[in-house]
Design a protein around this motif. Structure first.
Motif, PDB file in Angstrom:
ATOM      1  N   TRP A  91       0.812  -1.230   0.000  1.00  0.00           N
ATOM      2  CA  TRP A  91       0.000   0.000   0.000  1.00  0.00           C
ATOM      3  C   TRP A  91       0.839   1.270   0.000  1.00  0.00           C
ATOM      4  N   ARG A  92       2.032   1.207   0.611  1.00  0.00           N
ATOM      5  CA  ARG A  92       2.860   2.419   0.675  1.00  0.00           C
ATOM      6  C   ARG A  92       3.302   2.885  -0.719  1.00  0.00           C
ATOM      7  N   ALA A  93       3.460   1.951  -1.627  1.00  0.00           N
ATOM      8  CA  ALA A  93       3.972   2.279  -2.965  1.00  0.00           C
ATOM      9  C   ALA A  93       3.033   3.218  -3.715  1.00  0.00           C
ATOM     10  N   GLY A  94       1.735   3.093  -3.478  1.00  0.00           N
ATOM     11  CA  GLY A  94       0.770   3.923  -4.205  1.00  0.00           C
ATOM     12  C   GLY A  94       0.229   5.078  -3.393  1.00  0.00           C
ATOM     13  N   LEU A  95       0.817   5.312  -2.239  1.00  0.00           N
ATOM     14  CA  LEU A  95       0.305   6.330  -1.315  1.00  0.00           C
ATOM     15  C   LEU A  95       0.641   7.738  -1.804  1.00  0.00           C
ATOM     16  N   THR A  96      -0.388   8.542  -2.055  1.00  0.00           N
ATOM     17  CA  THR A  96      -0.153   9.928  -2.467  1.00  0.00           C
ATOM     18  C   THR A  96      -1.093  10.861  -1.711  1.00  0.00           C
ATOM     19  N   ALA A  97      -0.564  12.020  -1.348  1.00  0.00           N
ATOM     20  CA  ALA A  97      -1.372  13.019  -0.649  1.00  0.00           C
ATOM     21  C   ALA A  97      -1.922  14.024  -1.644  1.00  0.00           C
ATOM     22  N   LEU A  98      -3.191  14.340  -1.502  1.00  0.00           N
ATOM     23  CA  LEU A  98      -3.770  15.443  -2.264  1.00  0.00           C
ATOM     24  C   LEU A  98      -3.126  16.747  -1.775  1.00  0.00           C
ATOM     25  N   PRO A  99      -3.052  17.786  -2.617  1.00  0.00           N
ATOM     26  CA  PRO A  99      -2.476  19.054  -2.166  1.00  0.00           C
ATOM     27  C   PRO A  99      -3.138  19.578  -0.881  1.00  0.00           C
ATOM     28  N   ALA A 100      -4.442  19.407  -0.770  1.00  0.00           N
ATOM     29  CA  ALA A 100      -5.158  19.858   0.437  1.00  0.00           C
ATOM     30  C   ALA A 100      -4.715  19.059   1.664  1.00  0.00           C
ATOM     31  N   THR A 101      -4.458  17.781   1.455  1.00  0.00           N
ATOM     32  CA  THR A 101      -3.989  16.929   2.546  1.00  0.00           C
ATOM     33  C   THR A 101      -2.586  17.330   2.971  1.00  0.00           C
ATOM     34  N   ARG A 102      -1.757  17.612   1.974  1.00  0.00           N
ATOM     35  CA  ARG A 102      -0.381  18.026   2.258  1.00  0.00           C
ATOM     36  C   ARG A 102      -0.372  19.313   3.086  1.00  0.00           C
ATOM     37  N   ALA A 103      -1.251  20.253   2.725  1.00  0.00           N
ATOM     38  CA  ALA A 103      -1.343  21.522   3.465  1.00  0.00           C
ATOM     39  C   ALA A 103      -1.784  21.280   4.909  1.00  0.00           C
ATOM     40  N   TYR A 104      -2.731  20.382   5.080  1.00  0.00           N
ATOM     41  CA  TYR A 104      -3.243  20.032   6.409  1.00  0.00           C
ATOM     42  C   TYR A 104      -2.127  19.394   7.246  1.00  0.00           C
ATOM     43  N   ALA A 105      -1.483  18.391   6.701  1.00  0.00           N
ATOM     44  CA  ALA A 105      -0.420  17.682   7.428  1.00  0.00           C
ATOM     45  C   ALA A 105       0.746  18.620   7.753  1.00  0.00           C
ATOM     46  N   ASP A 106       1.070  19.501   6.818  1.00  0.00           N
ATOM     47  CA  ASP A 106       2.163  20.456   7.052  1.00  0.00           C
ATOM     48  C   ASP A 106       1.846  21.382   8.222  1.00  0.00           C
ATOM     49  N   ARG A 107       0.598  21.819   8.305  1.00  0.00           N
ATOM     50  CA  ARG A 107       0.210  22.708   9.411  1.00  0.00           C
ATOM     51  C   ARG A 107       0.251  21.966  10.747  1.00  0.00           C
ATOM     52  N   VAL A 108      -0.207  20.733  10.751  1.00  0.00           N
ATOM     53  CA  VAL A 108      -0.150  19.929  11.986  1.00  0.00           C
ATOM     54  C   VAL A 108       1.304  19.776  12.430  1.00  0.00           C
ATOM     55  N   ARG A 109       2.172  19.447  11.484  1.00  0.00           N
ATOM     56  CA  ARG A 109       3.588  19.242  11.811  1.00  0.00           C
ATOM     57  C   ARG A 109       4.236  20.547  12.303  1.00  0.00           C
ATOM     58  N   GLU A 110       3.863  21.639  11.673  1.00  0.00           N
ATOM     59  CA  GLU A 110       4.396  22.948  12.072  1.00  0.00           C
ATOM     60  C   GLU A 110       4.026  23.266  13.531  1.00  0.00           C
ATOM     61  N   CYS A 111       2.774  23.016  13.880  1.00  0.00           N
ATOM     62  CA  CYS A 111       2.344  23.242  15.260  1.00  0.00           C
ATOM     63  C   CYS A 111       3.062  22.294  16.225  1.00  0.00           C
ATOM     64  N   ALA A 112       3.173  21.034  15.829  1.00  0.00           N
ATOM     65  CA  ALA A 112       3.837  20.048  16.691  1.00  0.00           C
ATOM     66  C   ALA A 112       5.272  20.464  16.997  1.00  0.00           C
ATOM     67  N   GLU A 113       5.919  21.044  16.008  1.00  0.00           N
ATOM     68  CA  GLU A 113       7.337  21.395  16.165  1.00  0.00           C
ATOM     69  C   GLU A 113       7.551  22.767  16.788  1.00  0.00           C
ATOM     70  N   GLN A 114       6.625  23.700  16.561  1.00  0.00           N
ATOM     71  CA  GLN A 114       6.884  25.082  16.963  1.00  0.00           C
ATOM     72  C   GLN A 114       5.889  25.679  17.949  1.00  0.00           C
ATOM     73  N   TRP A 115       4.710  25.079  18.060  1.00  0.00           N
ATOM     74  CA  TRP A 115       3.666  25.708  18.886  1.00  0.00           C
ATOM     75  C   TRP A 115       2.782  24.626  19.528  1.00  0.00           C
ATOM     76  N   PRO A 116       3.236  24.058  20.649  1.00  0.00           N
ATOM     77  CA  PRO A 116       2.498  22.965  21.294  1.00  0.00           C
ATOM     78  C   PRO A 116       1.038  23.293  21.607  1.00  0.00           C
ATOM     79  N   ALA A 117       0.749  24.535  21.970  1.00  0.00           N
ATOM     80  CA  ALA A 117      -0.646  24.900  22.260  1.00  0.00           C
ATOM     81  C   ALA A 117      -1.502  24.791  21.000  1.00  0.00           C
ATOM     82  N   GLY A 118      -0.925  25.166  19.861  1.00  0.00           N
ATOM     83  CA  GLY A 118      -1.643  25.027  18.602  1.00  0.00           C
ATOM     84  C   GLY A 118      -1.844  23.569  18.218  1.00  0.00           C
ATOM     85  N   TYR A 119      -0.869  22.746  18.577  1.00  0.00           N
ATOM     86  CA  TYR A 119      -0.982  21.298  18.332  1.00  0.00           C
ATOM     87  C   TYR A 119      -2.223  20.735  19.033  1.00  0.00           C
ATOM     88  N   ILE A 120      -2.525  21.257  20.230  1.00  0.00           N
ATOM     89  CA  ILE A 120      -3.702  20.792  20.985  1.00  0.00           C
ATOM     90  C   ILE A 120      -4.973  20.969  20.150  1.00  0.00           C
TER      91      ILE A 120
END
Length: 215
Positions: A91-120
């Motif tokens: 399944w990993r071989a065909g795994l692709t993120a839609l641009p909207a998904t990529r934007a969502y995941a990037d924001r989650v990761r940004e909060c996790a790394e830089q703003w723990p309160a936002g991660y909540i």
């Protein structure tokens, strides 16, 4: 004065309804889309939860986000088992993120790394949603596509470590009420909750474009 958990729930109510009533979700839950659409949605979830849970171990020591990191909530292993069932062992071989998904995941990761309160904010919108509305999705998926009850294909929605979801959600709201943040930071968390719902809804819209119902 309303508790913080009530403020969050009330402030994001409209967006919550928008997300739940998106055309894609309505079509999916109405049985009008095939299992391929469900599998594609599950793939998008993988990117979001990978971002949510990649930083969980580090955040467990954070004084603001730490109390929210609870092992029984973690979903990535269950998601991967579902994807293996839906898409096969590679399944990993065909795994692709839609641009909207990529934007969502990037924001989650940004909060996790830089703003723990936002991660909540992202933690709350995802996991409490999975415990609540996610159970409706599981039930529909089992009935529509014949998955084994609480088995492979719907394990993402099964919280084996939580025997009493209502009590767990009460405890979670108590954590929100006790969050170590001043009023301004709390307002920023509420704003991030709204952003989380908007990012999630954008993924639904993108999936709706990928899986339009034939006229």
């Amino acid at each position: 004065m309303d508790s913080f958990s009530t403020v969050i729930r009330t402030a994001s109510h409209e967006q919550h309804v928008d997300a739940e009533t998106s055309t894609f979700m309505s079509d999916l839950l109405g049985g009008r889309l095939g299992v391929d659409a469900y599998a594609r949605y599950t793939e998008q979830l993988w990117f979001v939860y990978e971002a949510l849970e990649a930083g969980a171990e580090r955040l467990a020591a954070d004084q603001v986000a730490g109390p929210f990191i609870q092992q029984e909530l973690l979903r990535l292993t269950a998601l991967e088992r579902d994807l293996a069932h839906l898409r096969g062992a590679d399944w990993r071989a065909g795994l692709t993120a839609l641009p909207a998904t990529r934007a969502y995941a990037d924001r989650v990761r940004e909060c996790a790394e830089q703003w723990p309160a936002g991660y909540i904010a992202h933690h709350y919108t995802r996991y409490l949603g999975d415990l609540s509305g996610g159970q409706i999705i599981r039930d529909k998926a089992e009935r529509t596509w014949g998955f084994e009850r609480k088995g492979d294909g719907v394990r993402f929605y099964v919280f084996d470590g939580i025997s009493n979801p209502a009590a767990f959600k009460r405890g979670y709201r108590e954590l929100l009420d006790a969050v170590r943040a001043d009023d301004l930071e709390k307002q920023r968390i509420v704003t991030e909750c709204k952003r989380a719902f908007a990012l999630n809804t954008a993924v639904f819209h993108a999936l709706g474009e990928e899986f339009p119902l034939s006229a």
